[in-house]
Design a protein around this motif. Sequence first.
Motif, PDB file in Angstrom:
ATOM      1  N   LYS A  19      47.239  54.558  38.599  1.00  0.00           N
ATOM      2  CA  LYS A  19      45.989  53.989  39.082  1.00  0.00           C
ATOM      3  C   LYS A  19      46.291  52.713  39.858  1.00  0.00           C
ATOM      4  O   LYS A  19      46.859  51.789  39.320  1.00  0.00           O
ATOM      5  N   GLN A  20      45.936  52.685  41.126  1.00  0.00           N
ATOM      6  CA  GLN A  20      46.147  51.508  41.963  1.00  0.00           C
ATOM      7  C   GLN A  20      44.790  50.856  42.195  1.00  0.00           C
ATOM      8  O   GLN A  20      43.887  51.474  42.734  1.00  0.00           O
ATOM      9  N   THR A  21      44.647  49.635  41.731  1.00  0.00           N
ATOM     10  CA  THR A  21      43.394  48.926  41.911  1.00  0.00           C
ATOM     11  C   THR A  21      43.288  48.422  43.335  1.00  0.00           C
ATOM     12  O   THR A  21      44.198  47.767  43.826  1.00  0.00           O
ATOM     13  N   ASN A  22      42.196  48.751  44.001  1.00  0.00           N
ATOM     14  CA  ASN A  22      41.972  48.283  45.366  1.00  0.00           C
ATOM     15  C   ASN A  22      41.467  46.859  45.340  1.00  0.00           C
ATOM     16  O   ASN A  22      40.732  46.463  44.449  1.00  0.00           O
ATOM     17  N   CYS A  23      41.863  46.100  46.331  1.00  0.00           N
ATOM     18  CA  CYS A  23      41.414  44.722  46.460  1.00  0.00           C
ATOM     19  C   CYS A  23      41.086  44.493  47.925  1.00  0.00           C
ATOM     20  O   CYS A  23      41.939  44.691  48.790  1.00  0.00           O
ATOM     21  N   ILE A  24      39.862  44.108  48.204  1.00  0.00           N
ATOM     22  CA  ILE A  24      39.404  43.933  49.578  1.00  0.00           C
ATOM     23  C   ILE A  24      39.055  42.475  49.805  1.00  0.00           C
ATOM     24  O   ILE A  24      38.347  41.868  49.022  1.00  0.00           O
ATOM     25  N   CYS A  28      42.711  38.483  48.233  1.00  0.00           N
ATOM     26  CA  CYS A  28      43.499  39.446  47.462  1.00  0.00           C
ATOM     27  C   CYS A  28      44.973  39.062  47.569  1.00  0.00           C
ATOM     28  O   CYS A  28      45.585  39.219  48.620  1.00  0.00           O
ATOM     29  N   ASN A  52      46.901  40.595  50.921  1.00  0.00           N
ATOM     30  CA  ASN A  52      47.068  42.011  51.247  1.00  0.00           C
ATOM     31  C   ASN A  52      46.891  42.315  52.730  1.00  0.00           C
ATOM     32  O   ASN A  52      47.071  43.446  53.148  1.00  0.00           O
ATOM     33  N   ALA A 112      47.851  47.118  39.369  1.00  0.00           N
ATOM     34  CA  ALA A 112      47.280  46.455  40.539  1.00  0.00           C
ATOM     35  C   ALA A 112      48.349  45.701  41.305  1.00  0.00           C
ATOM     36  O   ALA A 112      49.031  44.860  40.741  1.00  0.00           O
ATOM     37  N   ARG A 113      48.476  45.990  42.563  1.00  0.00           N
ATOM     38  CA  ARG A 113      49.424  45.274  43.422  1.00  0.00           C
ATOM     39  C   ARG A 113      48.831  43.936  43.825  1.00  0.00           C
ATOM     40  O   ARG A 113      49.545  42.958  43.971  1.00  0.00           O
ATOM     41  N   TYR A 114      47.522  43.879  44.025  1.00  0.00           N
ATOM     42  CA  TYR A 114      46.834  42.647  44.428  1.00  0.00           C
ATOM     43  C   TYR A 114      45.662  42.383  43.499  1.00  0.00           C
ATOM     44  O   TYR A 114      45.071  43.317  42.959  1.00  0.00           O
TER      45      TYR A 114
END
Length: 134
Positions: A19-24, A28, A52, A112-114
């Motif tokens: 699961k990769q959490t999106n960050c907009i 981020c 990001n 989560a990457r960001y």
Amino acid sequence: MKTFLFAAITAILFASCAKQTNCIGTDCVLPEAAIAIDSVTNNGIYVRLPNNEGGFFACTLELASNINQEEFIEAASAYTTASPILGNENQTMPMLKVYYVAEDQSYVRENARYIHATNNKLEIISYGNNLEID
């Protein structure tokens, strides 16, 4: 037997999904990294965190509770007030770098990457001039 096989396939599928959490947004940032300090004042420790979008987000970091504030300020001032050696234009001064992490470590669980810098408390957990910059 069918039930066991179905359960095993389902477990394998869920285990292989990351699961990769999106960050907009520009806030981020990487949830942990080694970075250089921009400035230290009475109001905070100012840095630019990689975001990001390939740029930077200006942010204020806090010291972790186990870091002595006076020792940190002394170390930081040794690098911020230093000047290059005269006659050597290519001489680069060492920078004080910090390693920070988000206080809330749930990003690890969520892959989560960001993370949003404005929604997290980011703490300096170590410092020096020989840390690797990410």
